[in-house]
Design an enzyme around this catalytic site. Structure first.
Site, PDB file in Angstrom:
ATOM      1  N   TYR A   1       0.836  -1.202   0.000  1.00 59.15           N
ATOM      2  CA  TYR A   1       0.000   0.000   0.000  1.00 59.15           C
ATOM      3  C   TYR A   1       0.879   1.262   0.000  1.00 59.15           C
ATOM      4  CZ  TYR A   1      -3.671  -3.298   1.389  1.00 59.15           C
ATOM      5  OH  TYR A   1      -4.532  -4.356   1.427  1.00 59.15           O
TER       6      TYR A   1
ATOM      7  N   GLU B   1       6.174  16.133   1.335  1.00 57.36           N
ATOM      8  CA  GLU B   1       5.389  16.208   0.090  1.00 57.36           C
ATOM      9  C   GLU B   1       4.299  15.128   0.070  1.00 57.36           C
ATOM     10  OE1 GLU B   1       4.982  18.186  -2.412  1.00 57.36           O
ATOM     11  OE2 GLU B   1       6.579  19.605  -2.071  1.00 57.36           O
TER      12      GLU B   1
ATOM     13  N   GLU C   1      -4.142  17.301   0.746  1.00 57.93           N
ATOM     14  CA  GLU C   1      -4.912  17.846  -0.401  1.00 57.93           C
ATOM     15  C   GLU C   1      -6.088  16.941  -0.752  1.00 57.93           C
ATOM     16  OE1 GLU C   1      -1.390  20.210  -2.845  1.00 57.93           O
ATOM     17  OE2 GLU C   1      -2.359  18.467  -3.744  1.00 57.93           O
TER      18      GLU C   1
ATOM     19  N   LYS D   1      -4.996  23.600   3.041  1.00 54.50           N
ATOM     20  CA  LYS D   1      -4.079  23.386   1.916  1.00 54.50           C
ATOM     21  C   LYS D   1      -2.905  24.355   1.947  1.00 54.50           C
ATOM     22  CE  LYS D   1      -6.967  21.166  -1.496  1.00 54.50           C
ATOM     23  NZ  LYS D   1      -7.307  21.107  -2.913  1.00 54.50           N
ATOM     24  N   ASP D   2      -3.200  25.636   2.270  1.00 54.82           N
ATOM     25  CA  ASP D   2      -2.114  26.629   2.303  1.00 54.82           C
ATOM     26  C   ASP D   2      -1.140  26.347   3.442  1.00 54.82           C
ATOM     27  OD1 ASP D   2      -3.360  27.746   0.170  1.00 54.82           O
ATOM     28  OD2 ASP D   2      -3.929  29.621   1.140  1.00 54.82           O
TER      29      ASP D   2
HETATM   30  N1  ATP Z   1     -11.956  23.514  -1.473  1.00 51.81           N
HETATM   31  C1  ATP Z   1     -11.212  24.630  -1.449  1.00 51.81           C
HETATM   32  N2  ATP Z   1     -11.671  25.712  -0.777  1.00 51.81           N
HETATM   33  C2  ATP Z   1     -10.948  26.850  -0.732  1.00 51.81           C
HETATM   34  N3  ATP Z   1      -9.748  27.023  -1.315  1.00 51.81           N
HETATM   35  C3  ATP Z   1      -9.214  25.987  -1.981  1.00 51.81           C
HETATM   36  C4  ATP Z   1      -9.920  24.735  -2.098  1.00 51.81           C
HETATM   37  N4  ATP Z   1      -9.157  23.897  -2.843  1.00 51.81           N
HETATM   38  C5  ATP Z   1      -8.053  24.584  -3.144  1.00 51.81           C
HETATM   39  N5  ATP Z   1      -8.055  25.832  -2.641  1.00 51.81           N
HETATM   40  C6  ATP Z   1      -7.016  26.874  -2.778  1.00 51.81           C
HETATM   41  O1  ATP Z   1      -6.340  26.685  -4.013  1.00 51.81           O
HETATM   42  C7  ATP Z   1      -4.949  26.397  -3.770  1.00 51.81           C
HETATM   43  C8  ATP Z   1      -4.485  25.349  -4.751  1.00 51.81           C
HETATM   44  O2  ATP Z   1      -5.193  24.154  -4.485  1.00 51.81           O
HETATM   45  P1  ATP Z   1      -4.936  22.827  -5.293  1.00 51.81           P
HETATM   46  O3  ATP Z   1      -5.889  21.790  -4.824  1.00 51.81           O
HETATM   47  O4  ATP Z   1      -4.930  23.108  -6.769  1.00 51.81           O
HETATM   48  O5  ATP Z   1      -3.529  22.412  -4.776  1.00 51.81           O
HETATM   49  P2  ATP Z   1      -2.103  22.687  -5.379  1.00 51.81           P
HETATM   50  O6  ATP Z   1      -1.312  23.303  -4.268  1.00 51.81           O
HETATM   51  O7  ATP Z   1      -2.178  23.457  -6.658  1.00 51.81           O
HETATM   52  O8  ATP Z   1      -1.599  21.219  -5.606  1.00 51.81           O
HETATM   53  P3  ATP Z   1      -1.848  20.266  -6.846  1.00 51.81           P
HETATM   54  O9  ATP Z   1      -1.405  21.016  -8.087  1.00 51.81           O
HETATM   55  O10 ATP Z   1      -0.982  19.124  -6.523  1.00 51.81           O
HETATM   56  O11 ATP Z   1      -3.316  19.931  -6.845  1.00 51.81           O
HETATM   57  C9  ATP Z   1      -4.882  25.933  -2.303  1.00 51.81           C
HETATM   58  O12 ATP Z   1      -3.608  26.153  -1.726  1.00 51.81           O
HETATM   59  C10 ATP Z   1      -5.977  26.783  -1.663  1.00 51.81           C
HETATM   60  O13 ATP Z   1      -5.485  28.085  -1.406  1.00 51.81           O
END
Ligand code: ATP
Length: 121
Positions: A12, A65, A72, A90-91
Site C-alpha cells: 500500500y 510532500e 490535499e 491546503k495553504d
Molecule cells: N476547497 C477549497 N476551498 C478553498 N480554497 C481551496 C480549495 N481547494 C483549493 N483551494 C485553494 O487553491 C490552492 C491550490 O489548491 P490545489 O488543490 O490546486 O492544490 P495545489 O497546491 O495546486 O496542488 P496540486 O497542483 O498538486 O493539486 C490551495 O492552496 C488553496 O489556497
C-alpha cells in the site's frame, strides 16, 4: 506477528509513492532535485556526517510532500466546494513544504559552498 498483513502495508505504501510520482508535478521536481544533489554529493565527496544530513533532508522533503498530497486529497474529499478552512488547510500544508525546502537549501549551501569555494577560486 501477521507477516502477510505486514507485507501488504509495504504494498500500500509503495502504491501511494507511485501514485504521488505520477500525479504530483512538485514531487517529480523534488525527485529530480534529489538526484542532482546526490550526484553533486558523490562528485564533491562528503563526510559520513554530511551524508547523514543530506539523506535526512532529502527523505524529509519526500515525507512532507507525501503528507501534503495526502492532506490535499482529504480536503478535496471533505470540501469539494470553496471553504475558508479548506483553503487554510491546503495553504498551511503547502507552507510546511516551503519552510522545509528553504531550510534544506540553506543547509545544502552551508555544506557545499565551502567545499566548492576552493575549487572555483
Ligand atoms: N476547497 C477549497 N476551498 C478553498 N480554497 C481551496 C480549495 N481547494 C483549493 N483551494 C485553494 O487553491 C490552492 C491550490 O489548491 P490545489 O488543490 O490546486 O492544490 P495545489 O497546491 O495546486 O496542488 P496540486 O497542483 O498538486 O493539486 C490551495 O492552496 C488553496 O489556497
Amino acid at each position: 506477528m501477521d507477516i502477510p498483513k505486514f507485507l501488504k502495508s509495504f504494498k500500500y505504501a509503495t502504491h501511494g509513492i507511485l501514485h504521488v510520482i505520477k500525479s504530483e508535478q512538485n514531487f517529480r521536481f523534488h525527485l529530480l532535485a534529489a538526484i542532482i544533489v546526490l550526484l553533486a554529493s558523490i562528485i564533491t565527496g562528503l563526510s559520513s556526517f554530511e551524508w547523514i544530513i543530506i539523506i535526512i533532508l532529502i527523505s524529509g522533503m519526500f515525507m512532507i510532500e507525501l503528507v501534503n498530497a495526502s492532506i490535499e486529497r482529504v480536503v478535496d474529499l471533505a470540501s469539494p466546494d470553496f471553504h475558508q478552512l479548506a483553503l487554510q488547510a491546503k495553504d498551511l500544508a503547502a507552507g510546511a513544504c516551503l519552510v522545509y525546502a528553504i531550510c534544506s537549501a540553506i543547509v545544502g549551501f552551508i555544506i557545499f559552498i565551502p567545499k566548492w569555494w576552493g575549487i572555483i577560486f
